[in-house]
Write a protein that holds these residues in place. Structure first.
Motif, PDB file in Angstrom:
ATOM      1  N   ARG A  65      52.487  33.123  -4.574  1.00 38.31           N
ATOM      2  CA  ARG A  65      53.286  31.859  -4.686  1.00 38.31           C
ATOM      3  C   ARG A  65      52.577  30.450  -5.185  1.00 38.31           C
ATOM      4  O   ARG A  65      53.164  29.794  -5.906  1.00 38.31           O
ATOM      5  CB  ARG A  65      53.872  31.785  -3.153  1.00 38.31           C
ATOM      6  CG  ARG A  65      54.933  32.505  -2.859  1.00 38.31           C
ATOM      7  CD  ARG A  65      55.429  32.459  -1.631  1.00 38.31           C
ATOM      8  NE  ARG A  65      56.556  31.338  -1.500  1.00 38.31           N
ATOM      9  CZ  ARG A  65      56.428  30.062  -1.229  1.00 38.31           C
ATOM     10  NH1 ARG A  65      55.169  29.786  -0.649  1.00 38.31           N
ATOM     11  NH2 ARG A  65      57.246  29.109  -1.289  1.00 38.31           N
ATOM     12  N   GLN A  66      51.414  30.496  -4.853  1.00 39.30           N
ATOM     13  CA  GLN A  66      50.588  29.186  -5.433  1.00 39.30           C
ATOM     14  C   GLN A  66      50.466  29.420  -6.842  1.00 39.30           C
ATOM     15  O   GLN A  66      50.577  28.393  -7.492  1.00 39.30           O
ATOM     16  CB  GLN A  66      49.363  29.158  -4.539  1.00 39.30           C
ATOM     17  CG  GLN A  66      48.622  27.801  -4.999  1.00 39.30           C
ATOM     18  CD  GLN A  66      47.301  27.777  -4.177  1.00 39.30           C
ATOM     19  OE1 GLN A  66      47.079  28.438  -3.447  1.00 39.30           O
ATOM     20  NE2 GLN A  66      46.442  26.885  -4.397  1.00 39.30           N
ATOM     21  N   ALA A  67      49.966  30.613  -7.341  1.00 38.99           N
ATOM     22  CA  ALA A  67      49.960  30.787  -8.790  1.00 38.99           C
ATOM     23  C   ALA A  67      51.322  30.457  -9.527  1.00 38.99           C
ATOM     24  O   ALA A  67      51.313  29.897 -10.598  1.00 38.99           O
ATOM     25  CB  ALA A  67      49.521  32.115  -9.037  1.00 38.99           C
ATOM     26  N   ILE A  68      52.159  30.967  -8.973  1.00 44.53           N
ATOM     27  CA  ILE A  68      53.624  30.673  -9.601  1.00 44.53           C
ATOM     28  C   ILE A  68      53.998  29.117  -9.592  1.00 44.53           C
ATOM     29  O   ILE A  68      54.337  28.777 -10.572  1.00 44.53           O
ATOM     30  CB  ILE A  68      54.683  31.493  -8.920  1.00 44.53           C
ATOM     31  CG1 ILE A  68      54.657  33.091  -8.902  1.00 44.53           C
ATOM     32  CG2 ILE A  68      56.192  31.094  -9.373  1.00 44.53           C
ATOM     33  CD1 ILE A  68      55.489  34.069  -8.284  1.00 44.53           C
ATOM     34  N   LYS A  69      53.756  28.587  -8.515  1.00 46.75           N
ATOM     35  CA  LYS A  69      53.948  27.127  -8.362  1.00 46.75           C
ATOM     36  C   LYS A  69      53.107  26.218  -9.332  1.00 46.75           C
ATOM     37  O   LYS A  69      53.759  25.368  -9.894  1.00 46.75           O
ATOM     38  CB  LYS A  69      53.861  26.728  -7.005  1.00 46.75           C
ATOM     39  CG  LYS A  69      54.328  25.188  -6.517  1.00 46.75           C
ATOM     40  CD  LYS A  69      54.135  24.949  -5.204  1.00 46.75           C
ATOM     41  CE  LYS A  69      54.597  23.579  -4.795  1.00 46.75           C
ATOM     42  NZ  LYS A  69      54.559  23.204  -3.421  1.00 46.75           N
ATOM     43  N   GLU A  70      52.128  26.590  -9.410  1.00 50.14           N
ATOM     44  CA  GLU A  70      51.112  25.797 -10.278  1.00 50.14           C
ATOM     45  C   GLU A  70      51.057  26.230 -11.731  1.00 50.14           C
ATOM     46  O   GLU A  70      50.181  25.688 -12.303  1.00 50.14           O
ATOM     47  CB  GLU A  70      49.499  25.748  -9.595  1.00 50.14           C
ATOM     48  CG  GLU A  70      49.757  25.218  -8.146  1.00 50.14           C
ATOM     49  CD  GLU A  70      48.396  25.285  -7.279  1.00 50.14           C
ATOM     50  OE1 GLU A  70      47.505  25.616  -7.946  1.00 50.14           O
ATOM     51  OE2 GLU A  70      48.221  24.420  -6.257  1.00 50.14           O
TER      52      GLU A  70
END
Length: 307
Positions: free
Chosen positions: A137-142
């Motif tokens: 989720r963090q990789a998708i968001k950033e």
């Protein structure tokens, strides 16, 4: 309660491309007749349910059907809240807390009414999947590129470099979709098959690709009837055949055997199902599937061959 079960079945149908009646009966600990009555009740409530015969068949909501946002009732809002709470426990996402608050504000009665209807929707991923959800989720968001080793259905391991675009739940299985730089194409990956996940410092520009595009390309209903097979079953398995294929698709032969025309989503699914009937079934056609089945049987003979 029947209402709880109907709501849970409806949410399951919204969340999966197709649901088998036997699986629903086992999940809710009721008879097949009860599931058939439940499907009729859901139909009468205005949600169009379509049934598909065969071992790879089941029930699904009619393609293109959408819930009118102007006719959401208190029970509808309550069901949405229950589903969001299940997703909250699965992903540990604080973003869902804010969404729950906004949903509660929209409800026609005070927010504590969301507790009037309780639906047990177990969205919780396995521990192996859950540890991947937060970094993904963090990789998708950033917009960070990720890399991992992927294990396909045949056990082959390959390294993949991906532009991650989203996570979704389908049939109680968690998936990642994104642009695969290794294959130069959009791909879908099961979280359970992803190994040694790591986020890279490189970033990417998000492509114009949505979850709806993913469903059309990789999980369309057309993928559920690729392989046609004509089968002849011994009388000993008649009850199981009727449970799996229904009554309309069965032809009773004069010698007591029963014939069925089945449809499968893949050759692998067809072989698995046919072999599960052991010597109580004979595959009549098509020839290419017969050859595939013979190959599997010969491999089994070699495994158990006595020197």
């Amino acid at each position: 309660m029947k209402l709880d079960r109907l709501l849970a079945i409806t949410m399951t149908l919204l969340n999966q491309p197709r649901v088998n009646a036997t699986e629903l009966a086992e999940r809710f600990e009721v008879s097949l007749r009860t599931i058939y009555r439940d499907m009729e009740s859901i139909n009468q409530a205005g949600i169009p349910i379509v049934s598909f015969p065969g071992s790879d068949g089941g029930y699904e909501i009619m393609s293109g059907y959408r819930i009118d946002k102007q006719v959401l009732t208190l029970d509808d809002f309550s069901s949405i809240c229950s589903a969001l709470k299940g997703a909250r426990s699965a992903t540990d996402s604080s973003d869902i807390d804010g969404l729950l608050e906004r949903i509660n504000v929209l409800m026609p009665t005070p927010s504590n009414a969301a507790n009037m209807v309780h639906v047990d929707l177990d969205f919780t991923p396995t521990p192996n999947d859950k540890v991947k959800i937060a970094p993904l989720r963090q990789a998708i968001k950033e917009l960070h590129i990720i890399r991992f080793d992927y294990l396909d259905s045949k056990g082959t391991e390959t390294e993949r470099t991906i532009e991650p675009m989203g996570l979704f739940l389908k049939g109680y299985v968690w998936y990642l979709y994104g642009y695969c730089l290794t294959r130069s194409a959009m791909r879908v990956f099961r979280l359970s098959r992803m190994l040694r996940l790591r986020s890279l410092p490189e970033t990417f520009v998000r492509r114009t690709y949505t979850l709806q595009d993913v469903e059309q390309q990789f999980m369309s209903h057309a993928n559920f009837s690729k392989v046609r097979a004509v089968l002849c079953f011994n009388p000993e398995v008649k009850t199981r055949v009727r449970d799996e294929y229904g009554y309309d698709q069965i032809i009773d032969n004069p010698d007591g055997t029963i014939s069925v025309t089945a449809h499968y989503s893949s050759t692998e699914k067809a072989v698995q199902n046919i072999l599960s009937y052991s010597s109580y079934v004979k595959l009549i056609e098509p020839p290419e599937l017969i050859a595939e089945l013979q190959g599997h049987i010969m491999k089994m003979v070699q495994i158990y061959k006595v020197d």
